[in-house]
Design a protein around this motif. Structure first.
Motif, PDB file in Angstrom:
ATOM      1  N   PRO A 419      45.036  43.693 -11.876  1.00 52.69           N
ATOM      2  CA  PRO A 419      45.323  44.598 -13.000  1.00 52.69           C
ATOM      3  C   PRO A 419      44.801  46.020 -12.786  1.00 52.69           C
ATOM      4  CG  PRO A 419      44.459  42.494 -13.774  1.00 52.69           C
ATOM      5  CD  PRO A 419      44.275  42.510 -12.297  1.00 52.69           C
ATOM      6  N   HIS A 420      43.662  46.152 -12.052  1.00 51.58           N
ATOM      7  CA  HIS A 420      43.080  47.481 -11.846  1.00 51.58           C
ATOM      8  C   HIS A 420      43.691  48.215 -10.656  1.00 51.58           C
ATOM      9  CE1 HIS A 420      40.834  44.822  -9.154  1.00 51.58           C
ATOM     10  NE2 HIS A 420      40.586  45.890  -8.414  1.00 51.58           N
ATOM     11  N   ALA A 421      44.475  47.509  -9.828  1.00 50.32           N
ATOM     12  CA  ALA A 421      45.077  48.131  -8.649  1.00 50.32           C
ATOM     13  C   ALA A 421      46.515  47.622  -8.484  1.00 50.32           C
ATOM     14  CB  ALA A 421      44.246  47.832  -7.405  1.00 50.32           C
ATOM     15  N   PRO A 422      47.416  48.041  -9.357  1.00 54.01           N
ATOM     16  CA  PRO A 422      48.807  47.570  -9.257  1.00 54.01           C
ATOM     17  C   PRO A 422      49.477  48.055  -7.975  1.00 54.01           C
ATOM     18  CG  PRO A 422      48.629  49.350 -10.855  1.00 54.01           C
ATOM     19  CD  PRO A 422      47.228  48.990 -10.468  1.00 54.01           C
ATOM     20  N   LEU A 423      50.471  47.301  -7.530  1.00 55.84           N
ATOM     21  CA  LEU A 423      51.155  47.609  -6.274  1.00 55.84           C
ATOM     22  C   LEU A 423      52.204  48.683  -6.489  1.00 55.84           C
ATOM     23  CD1 LEU A 423      51.708  43.940  -4.999  1.00 55.84           C
ATOM     24  CD2 LEU A 423      49.859  45.516  -4.380  1.00 55.84           C
ATOM     25  N   ALA A 424      52.172  49.707  -5.638  1.00 56.00           N
ATOM     26  CA  ALA A 424      53.203  50.736  -5.660  1.00 56.00           C
ATOM     27  C   ALA A 424      54.472  50.201  -5.011  1.00 56.00           C
ATOM     28  CB  ALA A 424      52.712  51.975  -4.922  1.00 56.00           C
ATOM     29  N   ASP A 425      55.580  50.873  -5.261  1.00 56.32           N
ATOM     30  CA  ASP A 425      56.856  50.424  -4.701  1.00 56.32           C
ATOM     31  C   ASP A 425      56.816  50.406  -3.175  1.00 56.32           C
ATOM     32  OD1 ASP A 425      57.745  50.207  -7.276  1.00 56.32           O
ATOM     33  OD2 ASP A 425      58.799  52.130  -7.275  1.00 56.32           O
ATOM     34  N   GLU A 426      56.159  51.421  -2.563  1.00 52.12           N
ATOM     35  CA  GLU A 426      56.060  51.449  -1.102  1.00 52.12           C
ATOM     36  C   GLU A 426      55.265  50.259  -0.578  1.00 52.12           C
ATOM     37  OE1 GLU A 426      56.183  55.732  -2.598  1.00 52.12           O
ATOM     38  OE2 GLU A 426      55.174  53.853  -3.132  1.00 52.12           O
ATOM     39  N   ARG A 441      62.170  51.752  -0.399  1.00 51.19           N
ATOM     40  CA  ARG A 441      61.365  51.871  -1.600  1.00 51.19           C
ATOM     41  C   ARG A 441      62.238  51.994  -2.840  1.00 51.19           C
ATOM     42  NH1 ARG A 441      60.619  55.221  -5.181  1.00 51.19           N
ATOM     43  NH2 ARG A 441      61.971  56.699  -4.101  1.00 51.19           N
ATOM     44  N   ARG A 442      63.344  52.741  -2.721  1.00 55.50           N
ATOM     45  CA  ARG A 442      64.220  52.922  -3.887  1.00 55.50           C
ATOM     46  C   ARG A 442      64.876  51.614  -4.305  1.00 55.50           C
ATOM     47  NH1 ARG A 442      66.781  55.332   0.441  1.00 55.50           N
ATOM     48  NH2 ARG A 442      68.790  54.418   1.063  1.00 55.50           N
ATOM     49  N   THR A 443      65.064  50.686  -3.367  1.00 58.40           N
ATOM     50  CA  THR A 443      65.606  49.370  -3.723  1.00 58.40           C
ATOM     51  C   THR A 443      64.586  48.574  -4.528  1.00 58.40           C
ATOM     52  OG1 THR A 443      66.897  49.371  -1.672  1.00 58.40           O
ATOM     53  CG2 THR A 443      66.676  47.277  -2.828  1.00 58.40           C
ATOM     54  N   LYS A 446      64.680  49.966  -7.942  1.00 53.63           N
ATOM     55  CA  LYS A 446      65.854  49.515  -8.683  1.00 53.63           C
ATOM     56  C   LYS A 446      65.639  48.109  -9.248  1.00 53.63           C
ATOM     57  CE  LYS A 446      69.414  47.733  -6.666  1.00 53.63           C
ATOM     58  NZ  LYS A 446      70.659  47.464  -5.907  1.00 53.63           N
ATOM     59  N   TYR A 447      65.115  47.205  -8.410  1.00 59.11           N
ATOM     60  CA  TYR A 447      64.865  45.852  -8.883  1.00 59.11           C
ATOM     61  C   TYR A 447      63.791  45.835  -9.978  1.00 59.11           C
ATOM     62  CZ  TYR A 447      67.581  44.027  -4.944  1.00 59.11           C
ATOM     63  OH  TYR A 447      68.586  43.733  -4.060  1.00 59.11           O
ATOM     64  N   ARG A 448      62.758  46.683  -9.831  1.00 57.12           N
ATOM     65  CA  ARG A 448      61.701  46.751 -10.835  1.00 57.12           C
ATOM     66  C   ARG A 448      62.260  47.232 -12.177  1.00 57.12           C
ATOM     67  NH1 ARG A 448      59.199  50.912 -12.111  1.00 57.12           N
ATOM     68  NH2 ARG A 448      59.573  52.044 -10.160  1.00 57.12           N
ATOM     69  N   ASP A 449      63.154  48.206 -12.132  1.00 55.35           N
ATOM     70  CA  ASP A 449      63.777  48.692 -13.362  1.00 55.35           C
ATOM     71  C   ASP A 449      64.636  47.608 -14.011  1.00 55.35           C
ATOM     72  OD1 ASP A 449      62.589  51.145 -13.087  1.00 55.35           O
ATOM     73  OD2 ASP A 449      64.315  52.086 -12.099  1.00 55.35           O
ATOM     74  N   GLN A 450      65.359  46.847 -13.189  1.00 53.89           N
ATOM     75  CA  GLN A 450      66.192  45.770 -13.735  1.00 53.89           C
ATOM     76  C   GLN A 450      65.337  44.682 -14.383  1.00 53.89           C
ATOM     77  OE1 GLN A 450      68.590  44.418 -10.471  1.00 53.89           O
ATOM     78  NE2 GLN A 450      69.848  46.273 -10.410  1.00 53.89           N
TER      79      GLN A 450
END
Length: 468
Positions: A419-426, A441-443, A446-450
């Motif tokens: 919780p204190h260190a969430p994973l970035a998209d990269e 990374r943009r993919t 996109k999945y995270r937004d969906q």
């Protein structure tokens, strides 16, 4: 002006009324088909309900032959354009990850076995749940076992690797559980289990004797004979009978009402004996057949009966069309279940890439037919009830996995992040690359937004807040 004559060749498809009807039946959903059949029964005297008697079973074989004959005559439906009126979208199946209709809201399953297992999961151990599921798979919708208890127990010992005593203990827990009477050997055991759960009252002891020893006399509604057999007064026997009549002959309760937005599955898939079995959901659809009495009477009728013969032809085409629809739906679903067996057993991350063309080639039909038969049709599985087209998945470019599987992996990684260190998209893209799945990374974004998940900086929680 100079007149001239020119020869021109063209190719066209003539749609007969019978072909149009077959196409329409193919793309009807379960509620639409039920309404269609009930309207046909009201307006066509040549049709009647098939109640499952000997004639009905014989007609089922006739319907299969009729389906083959009609399939040859209606083979041209594969060349028609996809329908445009179902669900407000195009008739083609959208298999991409952006399809918002792939999921439906979670609700109570229409399969009573799944509902009971969900209830038991709160208190039962996993090993006992597996044995309970084995017994339930061998229990009819009436609540009674499908077969002799000794034979089923022997099969269970050989298949599950447990002793007969352990298997019987689980059956007894189901028999005397909240759904009292379930998995009973016969009606006497079913009613007896329900009586055991009642508080002590007048007539209970006599009711147990009746259920245990005199069910045949009870079925004859002979109060005097029952009282004589019990050596009691007629009034006492009547009180005991009233107590028995208050019990449920079928211990399986109806599914709770879900309102008007419920989903009716067209097909049901269950794993039985290590094999995934597909069956049509026949509970909601009335079974129709051509009335043999009307057909025989028409053959001997004098005078002009052309109008009645027209109704007979219409009834035959309807029965053929339904048989074709059901056969196509079964074949398509069997291929989908076979190709997505890993998804059914392991979950979203095991979803295999699958296209319309692959399924169409497997069943020997055109892609448009597969599109029609899967649009608006729902399948009931142990993982929930969802639209058939959810079992299609696009292949991720440069990988051997589907986009749906990668989306599930992204969700799993985010759910397990600190919780204190969430994973970035990269970072997520890098973790997937270590598993051989290379995406940009943009993919991931996109999945995270969906999945309706916020970016990493919005998910971060201070360590102090976590400690509190």
């Amino acid at each position: 002006m100079k007149a001239s004559v020119r020869a021109q060749m063209s190719q066209s498809l003539n749609l007969t009324p019978q072909l149009l009807q077959s196409i329409r039946l193919l793309q009807l959903t379960a509620p639409q088909l039920e309404m269609e059949l009930r309207q046909a029964l009201d307006r066509n005297p040549m049709l009647e309900l098939d109640e499952g008697d000997e004639a009905g079973e014989t007609d089922a074989d006739t319907h299969d032959a009729a389906a083959d004959e009609a399939a040859c005559e209606a083979a041209a439906w594969d060349e028609l354009p996809d329908p445009q009126f179902l669900g407000g979208t195009s008739g083609g199946v959208t298999v991409g990850d952006d399809d918002a209709t792939q999921r439906i809201a979670d609700g109570v399953s229409s399969d009573w076995r799944l509902r009971l297992l969900d209830e038991l999961r709160l208190d039962w151990k996993a090993a006992d749940l597996a044995l309970a599921a084995w017994w339930l798979d061998r229990t009819a919708d009436t609540g009674l076992l499908e077969g002799e208890r000794a034979v089923l127990t022997a099969d269970g010992v050989a298949e599950l690797g447990v002793d007969a005593r352990t298997l019987e203990i689980v059956r007894q827990r189901l028999l005397h559980g909240d759904w009292a009477g379930l998995c009973a050997v016969d009606a006497a055991e079913c009613l007896g289990a329900q009586l055991d759960r009642l508080p002590d009252c007048e007539g209970l002891a006599l009711a147990r004797r009746i259920v245990r020893e005199h069910l045949a006399t009870l079925a004859r509604h002979d109060g005097r004979a029952l009282a004589a057999a019990l050596d009691c007064s007629i009034e006492a026997a009547d009180r005991a009978v009233a107590l028995i009549l208050s019990l449920d002959a079928c211990p399986v309760p109806d599914a709770p009402s879900q309102g008007d937005d419920h989903i009716v599955p067209d097909v049901v898939v269950r794993k039985l004996g290590g094999v995934w079995r597909v069956s049509l959901n026949g509970r909601t659809l009335p079974k129709v057949r051509i009335s043999p009495h009307c057909e025989a009477g028409l053959s001997r009728a004098p005078g002009d009966v052309s109008a009645l013969r027209g109704l007979l032809d219409e009834a035959r085409w309807l029965v053929r069309g339904i048989a074709m629809r059901n056969d196509t739906l079964m074949r398509t679903t069997q291929v989908l279940v076979e190709r997505q067996q890993a998804f059914l057993e392991q979950g979203e991350e095991a979803t295999a890439p699958l296209t319309l063309r692959e399924v169409a080639d497997a069943i020997g039909m055109h892609e448009s037919t597969v599109s029609r038969i899967t649009t608006g049709k729902y399948i009931q599985t142990p993982r929930g009830t969802f639209e058939l087209k959810r079992l299609f998945a696009v292949r991720l470019e440069g990988a051997e996995v589907s986009g749906a599987a990668v989306k599930a992996m992204v969700k799993r990684l985010i759910d397990a992040e600190p919780p204190h260190a969430p994973l970035a998209d990269e970072t997520i893209a890098g973790l997937l690359a270590r598993q051989g799945i290379r995406i940009a990374r943009r993919t991931v974004a996109k999945y995270r937004d969906q999945l309706d998940i916020a970016p990493a900086r919005a998910r971060q929680r201070p360590a102090a807040a976590i400690a509190r």
